[in-house]
Design an enzyme around this catalytic site. Structure first.
Site, PDB file in Angstrom:
ATOM      1  N   ASP A  31       0.863  -1.179   0.000  1.00 27.13           N
ATOM      2  CA  ASP A  31       0.000   0.000   0.000  1.00 27.13           C
ATOM      3  C   ASP A  31       0.903   1.234   0.000  1.00 27.13           C
ATOM      4  O   ASP A  31       1.862   1.310   0.762  1.00 27.13           O
ATOM      5  CB  ASP A  31      -0.882  -0.016   1.244  1.00 27.13           C
ATOM      6  CG  ASP A  31      -1.971   1.031   1.215  1.00 27.13           C
ATOM      7  OD1 ASP A  31      -1.653   2.220   0.989  1.00 27.13           O
ATOM      8  OD2 ASP A  31      -3.135   0.675   1.433  1.00 27.13           O
ATOM      9  N   ILE A  32       0.606   2.194  -0.856  1.00 21.96           N
ATOM     10  CA  ILE A  32       1.457   3.390  -0.961  1.00 21.96           C
ATOM     11  C   ILE A  32       1.214   4.384   0.172  1.00 21.96           C
ATOM     12  O   ILE A  32       1.921   5.390   0.269  1.00 21.96           O
ATOM     13  CB  ILE A  32       1.300   4.096  -2.325  1.00 21.96           C
ATOM     14  CG1 ILE A  32      -0.137   4.584  -2.530  1.00 21.96           C
ATOM     15  CG2 ILE A  32       1.759   3.183  -3.456  1.00 21.96           C
ATOM     16  CD1 ILE A  32      -0.307   5.490  -3.739  1.00 21.96           C
ATOM     17  N   HIS A  93     -15.768   2.910   4.923  1.00 23.91           N
ATOM     18  CA  HIS A  93     -14.551   3.585   4.450  1.00 23.91           C
ATOM     19  C   HIS A  93     -13.810   2.842   3.343  1.00 23.91           C
ATOM     20  O   HIS A  93     -12.592   2.964   3.227  1.00 23.91           O
ATOM     21  CB  HIS A  93     -13.610   3.898   5.625  1.00 23.91           C
ATOM     22  CG  HIS A  93     -14.263   4.742   6.670  1.00 23.91           C
ATOM     23  ND1 HIS A  93     -14.463   6.083   6.525  1.00 23.91           N
ATOM     24  CD2 HIS A  93     -14.807   4.412   7.866  1.00 23.91           C
ATOM     25  CE1 HIS A  93     -15.080   6.559   7.584  1.00 23.91           C
ATOM     26  NE2 HIS A  93     -15.313   5.556   8.409  1.00 23.91           N
ATOM     27  N   GLN A  94     -14.534   2.097   2.513  1.00 27.64           N
ATOM     28  CA  GLN A  94     -13.903   1.514   1.331  1.00 27.64           C
ATOM     29  C   GLN A  94     -13.558   2.673   0.407  1.00 27.64           C
ATOM     30  O   GLN A  94     -14.410   3.492   0.069  1.00 27.64           O
ATOM     31  CB  GLN A  94     -14.836   0.534   0.629  1.00 27.64           C
ATOM     32  CG  GLN A  94     -14.183  -0.139  -0.563  1.00 27.64           C
ATOM     33  CD  GLN A  94     -15.091  -1.187  -1.223  1.00 27.64           C
ATOM     34  OE1 GLN A  94     -16.213  -1.430  -0.800  1.00 27.64           O
ATOM     35  NE2 GLN A  94     -14.583  -1.819  -2.264  1.00 27.64           N
ATOM     36  N   HIS A 100     -10.465  -5.862  -1.847  1.00 23.10           N
ATOM     37  CA  HIS A 100      -9.098  -6.049  -1.393  1.00 23.10           C
ATOM     38  C   HIS A 100      -9.054  -6.321   0.103  1.00 23.10           C
ATOM     39  O   HIS A 100      -9.887  -5.851   0.860  1.00 23.10           O
ATOM     40  CB  HIS A 100      -8.199  -4.855  -1.738  1.00 23.10           C
ATOM     41  CG  HIS A 100      -8.667  -3.524  -1.255  1.00 23.10           C
ATOM     42  ND1 HIS A 100      -9.758  -2.860  -1.798  1.00 23.10           N
ATOM     43  CD2 HIS A 100      -8.195  -2.719  -0.274  1.00 23.10           C
ATOM     44  CE1 HIS A 100      -9.915  -1.699  -1.171  1.00 23.10           C
ATOM     45  NE2 HIS A 100      -8.994  -1.592  -0.241  1.00 23.10           N
ATOM     46  N   HIS A 102      -6.482  -6.121   3.438  1.00 17.78           N
ATOM     47  CA  HIS A 102      -5.289  -5.472   3.976  1.00 17.78           C
ATOM     48  C   HIS A 102      -4.580  -6.452   4.900  1.00 17.78           C
ATOM     49  O   HIS A 102      -5.213  -7.046   5.776  1.00 17.78           O
ATOM     50  CB  HIS A 102      -5.669  -4.248   4.807  1.00 17.78           C
ATOM     51  CG  HIS A 102      -6.342  -3.164   4.040  1.00 17.78           C
ATOM     52  ND1 HIS A 102      -5.686  -2.016   3.645  1.00 17.78           N
ATOM     53  CD2 HIS A 102      -7.615  -3.030   3.607  1.00 17.78           C
ATOM     54  CE1 HIS A 102      -6.534  -1.225   3.012  1.00 17.78           C
ATOM     55  NE2 HIS A 102      -7.720  -1.828   2.964  1.00 17.78           N
TER      56      HIS A 102
END
Length: 135
Positions: A31-32, A93-94, A100, A102
């Site tokens: 994740d960036i 909060h998608q 995906h 996490h």
């Protein structure tokens, strides 16, 4: 694949990523956000908006990859544990509408408390049970 999906573009190589793992069904990358070391996203290669729209086959492949990477992080990379989470729909909060998971690798010494504090249920447990149970 969806033409306007950032994750589909990552899978196609149109957007660079720090790929951790890939197989025929899944793609995993860092994740960036850089919010916690090793924060990894695991996605199905088939586009589905959320886990609710994912086929059971795609869900199985994603979870197999989540397990494989999690074991690797603990067995080979010096992590002590992991937190997993998924956000489904806007109210949860998608932020990217491609399913995906996490993976947050954890060390005993990282000083992070990633389990949310919850304010408490508003409905009695018995009432909630009756409303939610599957028959």
């Amino acid at each position: 694949m969806a033409d306007d999906c950032i994750f589909c573009k990552i899978i196609k190589g149109e957007i660079p990523s720090f790929k951790i793992y890939e197989d025929d069904y899944t793609y995993a990358f860092l994740d960036i956000a850089k919010d916690i070391d090793g924060h990894t996203l695991v996605i199905p290669k088939n586009h589905c908006r959320s886990m609710l729209e994912c086929s059971s086959e795609d869900m199985k492949h994603v979870m197999d990859t989540v397990q494989k990477i999690s074991k690797h992080y603990i067995d080979d990379c010096g992590y002590d544990g992991i937190n997993l989470f998924n956000c489904t729909n806007e109210c949860a909060h998608q932020s990217v509408f491609h399913f995906h998971m996490h993976i947050l690798p954890r060390k005993i010494t990282d000083g992070q408390n990633l389990v949310p504090k919850m304010p408490g249920a508003k409905v009695e447990l018995e009432e909630t049970y009756k409303a939610l149970k599957l028959d």
